[in-house]
Design an enzyme around this catalytic site. Structure first.
Site, PDB file in Angstrom:
ATOM      1  N   LYS A  39       0.635  -0.931   0.129  1.00 50.80           N
ATOM      2  CA  LYS A  39      -0.115   0.288   0.049  1.00 50.80           C
ATOM      3  C   LYS A  39       0.953   1.127  -0.228  1.00 50.80           C
ATOM      4  O   LYS A  39       2.277   1.014   0.284  1.00 50.80           O
ATOM      5  CB  LYS A  39      -0.315  -0.013   1.431  1.00 50.80           C
ATOM      6  N   HIS A 168      -6.031  -6.935  13.130  1.00 44.64           N
ATOM      7  CA  HIS A 168      -5.086  -6.320  14.175  1.00 44.64           C
ATOM      8  C   HIS A 168      -4.228  -5.653  14.502  1.00 44.64           C
ATOM      9  O   HIS A 168      -5.501  -4.952  15.399  1.00 44.64           O
ATOM     10  CB  HIS A 168      -5.118  -4.745  12.541  1.00 44.64           C
ATOM     11  N   MET A 318      10.239  24.592  -1.504  1.00 42.62           N
ATOM     12  CA  MET A 318       9.583  23.994  -2.145  1.00 42.62           C
ATOM     13  C   MET A 318      10.122  23.031  -3.280  1.00 42.62           C
ATOM     14  O   MET A 318      10.007  22.273  -2.737  1.00 42.62           O
ATOM     15  CB  MET A 318       8.596  24.343  -2.436  1.00 42.62           C
TER      16      MET A 318
END
Length: 400
Positions: A39, A168, A318
C-alpha cells in the site's frame, strides 16, 4: 534518453527486498505464508516493482489499502492474489470482480448490497476477508454476535466467497505485551466461537511485521509483511531485539545544482534564519518540501557528501534546499546522499524520523510523484519508474 531531467531520485535495492522476504521466510513456521503489503505505493518504494520482487522472492500474495491501488497493480500486469485491507464502497465491487481482487468486509448490510450488485451485473464471485476488531478501534466486528451475522451473510451470498478472517494489532511493537496478548486471546476466542458453531474457517492471518517478529508462532496461515519488507523495523524496540536482521532498501539522492562561497555575511533562504560567514561554501540542491522532503529539517537535518556530513542551512524551500559543505570543494553535478549511505556514514530513515518527530514509516511515504524511482539488482540499474510522467521501463508480468 534518461527518463527524468532533474537530478534527484530514489534508489531501491531489489536485493534488499528479496533478502527481507527470505529473512521472514526463515523466521516463520514453514506452513505460514507471506502477504506482502505494498500500500501507499509500496511505502514510497514503488508498489509494482516491489510487489513483483516480493512475489518472486517467496511472498504468496499482495495487499493494499484501497481498490485504486489494486487497479494500478493489475494494469501493470501483476496477476497474483491481491487483498484490499481497507474499506471499499459497495458500488465498486464490480471492479473488484472484473479484476479478481479480494475485499475486506465487516458489515452484513454491505455484504447484502454488494452481492445484489454482482448478481445484477452477472459477474463472477469475489473473495472476502472478514475483519475482526480486537482492540485497534478501526474497522471490524467486535462481538461474537456481529461476527456470526457477517459470516452468515457471506455464506448466504451467491457471489461472495469467504476467503479469510483477520485482525490487526495495535501495540505489537512495544515491550509491554499485555495489549497484544489480550488482542490475540480475543481473536482466538472469536475463532473458536465459529468452530463451535460448525463453521469451516478460511485463511487466518493476524500478524503484522512486529507481531511476526515477536510472535512467529501466531503466524496461522499467513502474515502481513509491511514495514519489514522494506528493511525497516516497526519500532526502535523491535530493532534492539535482534530477532531478525533487515536490509534497508531505499536511498534518496540528488546532485549539486549550484555552489557559492560567501565573501561576506550572506543570509540563506526564507526568513534569513541562517547567515553564512565568509569562507563558507553553500551548495543548492534540487529537492524541497514539495517532493516530500520535510520542512522540519530546516536548520536541523544533514546530508552526506563524499562520506561526510553536511548541515542543511536555512529553511527548506518548496523545490530546493541549501547545505554547507564542510569540505569546501563541492562542484555542480557532485552527488549528495540525503537518505542512505555514503562511505562509512549513513543517514537512516530512523534518524530522519527522529529529527522530525515521526515514525520511519512516514518518511519514505512522503516521497511523492515528483521523484523517479530507480531500481537496482546486483548493484546494476534494472528499471526506472517516474511517477510524474508515468513511464515504466523494463516492466514484466508476474504470475504467482
Amino acid at each position: 534518453m534518461k527518463p527524468f531531467c532533474r537530478d534527484t531520485w530514489v534508489e531501491v535495492d531489489l536485493d534488499a527486498i528479496r533478502a527481507n522476504v527470505e529473512t521472514f521466510r526463515r523466521h516463520l513456521p514453514e506452513s505460514t505464508g507471506i502477504i506482502a503489503v505494498v500500500k501507499a505505493d509500496g511505502y514510497g518504494h514503488g508498489a509494482v516493482r516491489v510487489g513483483e520482487e516480493a512475489l518472486a522472492s517467496g511472498a504468496d500474495s499482495l495487499a493494499v489499502a484501497m481498490l485504486d491501488e489494486a487497479i494500478v497493480l493489475r494494469e501493470a500486469g501483476v496477476q497474483a492474489p491481491i487483498l484490499v485491507l481497507g474499506f471499499t464502497p459497495a458500488r465498486s465491487v464490480e471492479i473488484a470482480s472484473r479484476l479478481k481482487v479480494q475485499l475486506t468486509a465487516y458489515n452484513s448490510e454491505w455484504i447484502t448490497q454488494a452481492n445484489a450488485l454482482l448478481e445484477q451485473a452477472n459477474l463472477e464471485s469475489i473473495g472476502l476477508h472478514i475483519k475482526v476488531d480486537t482492540g485497534m478501534g478501526r474497522l471490524g466486528v467486535r462481538t461474537q454476535e456481529e461476527l456470526m451475522q457477517v459470516v452468515t451473510a457471506v455464506e448466504q451470498s451467491s457471489k461472495l466467497d469467504w476467503s479469510g478472517i483477520f485482525t490487526h494489532f495495535a501495540c505489537a511493537d512495544e515491550p509491554d505485551t499485555t495489549h497484544v496478548r489480550r488482542q490475540h486471546e480475543t481473536f482466538q476466542t472469536l475463532l473458536q466461537s465459529l468452530r463451535d458453531a460448525g463453521k469451516k474457517l478460511p485463511m487466518i492471518h493476524c500478524c503484522n511485521t512486529a507481531a511476526a517478529i515477536a510472535f512467529p508462532e501466531w503466524g496461522y496461515d499467513s502474515i502481513r509483511l509491511g514495514i519489514g519488507l522494506y528493511g525497516l523495523y516497526p519500532s526502535p524496540y523491535m530493532k534492539e531485539r535482534k530477532d531478525v536482521s533487515l536490509v534497508p532498501a531505499l536511498s534518496l539522492k540528488t546532485r549539486i545544482a549550484h555552489v557559492k562561497t560567501a565573501t561576506q555575511p550572506m543570509t540563506i533562504s526564507y526568513g534569513a534564519t541562517y547567515c553564512a560567514q565568509p569562507g563558507e561554501q553553500v551548495a543548492t540542491l534540487p529537492i524541497g518540501y514539495a517532493d516530500g522532503f520535510s520542512r522540519l529539517l530546516s536548520n536541523s537535518g544533514e546530508v552526506l557528501y563524499n562520506g561526510s556530513r553536511s548541515p542543511i542551512i536555512g529553511k527548506v524551500c518548496m523545490d530546493q534546499i541549501m547545505v554547507r559543505l564542510e569540505q569546501g570543494t563541492g562542484q555542480p553535478g557532485d552527488e549528495i546522499v540525503l537518505y542512505g549511505k555514503s562511505g562509512d556514514e549513513e543517514i537512516s530513515l530512523d534518524e530522519v524520523a527522529a529529527r522530525i518527530g515521526t515514525i520511519n514509516y512516514e518518511v519514505p511515504c512522503m516521497l511523492n510523484y515528483r521523484i523517479p524511482r530507480v531500481y537496482f539488482r546486483n548493484q546494476e540499474e534494472v528499471d526506472v519508474f517516474h511517477p510524474l510522467t508515468m513511464k515504466q521501463v523494463a516492466q514484466k508480468t508476474v504470475n504467482n
